[in-house]
Design an enzyme around this catalytic site. Sequence first.
Site, PDB file in Angstrom:
ATOM      1  N   GLN A 142       1.312  -1.444   0.265  1.00  0.00           N
ATOM      2  CA  GLN A 142       0.013   0.218   0.065  1.00  0.00           C
ATOM      3  C   GLN A 142       0.611   1.170   0.214  1.00  0.00           C
ATOM      4  O   GLN A 142       0.295   2.698  -0.310  1.00  0.00           O
ATOM      5  CB  GLN A 142      -0.808   0.128   1.886  1.00  0.00           C
ATOM      6  CG  GLN A 142      -0.250   0.169   2.217  1.00  0.00           C
ATOM      7  CD  GLN A 142      -0.901   0.252   3.408  1.00  0.00           C
ATOM      8  OE1 GLN A 142      -1.605  -0.714   4.390  1.00  0.00           O
ATOM      9  NE2 GLN A 142      -1.396   0.713   4.438  1.00  0.00           N
ATOM     10  N   CYS A 148      -5.371   0.536   3.596  1.00  0.00           N
ATOM     11  CA  CYS A 148      -5.342  -0.781   3.938  1.00  0.00           C
ATOM     12  C   CYS A 148      -6.722  -1.252   3.895  1.00  0.00           C
ATOM     13  O   CYS A 148      -6.701  -2.682   3.487  1.00  0.00           O
ATOM     14  CB  CYS A 148      -4.788  -0.879   5.577  1.00  0.00           C
ATOM     15  SG  CYS A 148      -6.024   0.504   6.591  1.00  0.00           S
ATOM     16  N   HIS A 283      -6.142  -0.996  11.577  1.00  0.00           N
ATOM     17  CA  HIS A 283      -5.267  -1.377   9.856  1.00  0.00           C
ATOM     18  C   HIS A 283      -6.732  -2.770  10.334  1.00  0.00           C
ATOM     19  O   HIS A 283      -7.223  -3.612  10.284  1.00  0.00           O
ATOM     20  CB  HIS A 283      -3.926  -1.601  10.264  1.00  0.00           C
ATOM     21  CG  HIS A 283      -3.313  -2.774   9.157  1.00  0.00           C
ATOM     22  ND1 HIS A 283      -2.841  -1.876   8.339  1.00  0.00           N
ATOM     23  CD2 HIS A 283      -2.516  -3.683   9.351  1.00  0.00           C
ATOM     24  CE1 HIS A 283      -2.384  -2.822   7.332  1.00  0.00           C
ATOM     25  NE2 HIS A 283      -2.043  -3.774   7.860  1.00  0.00           N
ATOM     26  N   ASN A 304      -1.066  -9.404   4.616  1.00  0.00           N
ATOM     27  CA  ASN A 304      -0.705  -8.158   4.769  1.00  0.00           C
ATOM     28  C   ASN A 304      -0.542  -7.039   3.627  1.00  0.00           C
ATOM     29  O   ASN A 304      -0.292  -8.336   2.394  1.00  0.00           O
ATOM     30  CB  ASN A 304      -0.139  -7.800   5.858  1.00  0.00           C
ATOM     31  CG  ASN A 304      -0.456  -6.166   6.766  1.00  0.00           C
ATOM     32  OD1 ASN A 304      -0.755  -5.512   6.787  1.00  0.00           O
ATOM     33  ND2 ASN A 304       1.155  -6.364   7.736  1.00  0.00           N
TER      34      ASN A 304
END
Length: 340
Positions: A142, A148, A283, A304
């Site tokens: 990102q 996120c 997040h 992630n």
Amino acid sequence: MAFSKALLFAVLASLCFYSSVHAARELNDDLSMMAKHEGWMAQYGRVYKDAAEKTHRFEVFKTNVRFIESFNTGDRKFWLGINQFADLTNDEFRATKTNKGFIPNKVKSPTGFFRYENISLDTLPTTVDWRTRGAVTPIKDQGMCGSCWAFSAVAATEGIVMLSTGKLVSLSEQELIDCDIHGEDDGCYGGDMQDAFEFIIKNGGLTMDSNYPYMATNGTCKAGYNSSATLKSYEEVPANNEGDLMKAVANQPVSVAVDGGDMTFQLYSGGILTGSCGTDMNHGIAAIGYGTDSNGTKYWLFKNSWGTTWGENGYLRMEKDISDKRGMCGIAMNASYPIA
């Protein structure tokens, strides 16, 4: 008297010797740390605007490296590493990598949990990894954008679309950032995965990442692209129940909110994240599996969006079925999944 002077001289001499040795050791440590910092800068392409900034960043880097080295001497189930965030203070990290203070509207109509609620936990597989089923695209990054939420929603969407159609397509986070602007979502300043699902449904889908590439910044919505994946609806996993989260993850990748702002999360390098962390849901990540390691520790597996140099090549394992019903770092507090 002569004896006292001789003793004093001896003491002073030893102190001088100790000080010089200590100073030499500190100098060698600093030179070694400087070399490590230079190597790290080269590895990550880090360039500072001037000498003052480089000096400041070196001091932060040195503090973080010493924290990592001290932490890794303990008997823990996970370890830290000198990753791309090693020259950021934790406050700076929170400001750039998490959801930038975005606070979603708490007044929402519950969607229900109909798809998997009647499944018995005893019938679920003991290990799930959606990467092995071809339902997970490669790790994305990102960058310096608090997007996120978009990456989490897209990862869950990519997964269910593959399970529904047999085709894994990398979808566009940038389309969400640029075009999902009429509700709560706010591009690089944060957003909410459920709102992202609602946009995808109303928008008639998302296009491919190759059509609408990621720019790591807010942009103007570009309409006219053909949708490569559509959704029918989405559902929320009942809060504070790892069993229900397990039911959902056993059947598809799931969007999960997590507290990803502390130092151990920032510098996580591998193993099963355990211990205490907060529940500031700042997040968004994607739950793509679960399992048990060779020592018997149960874990969740997450994708992630911080590139492959963070964590286990971009992935994270976190302890599962802890005593806190909210889950490790709040992973059971706000989870949802799309339906294609």
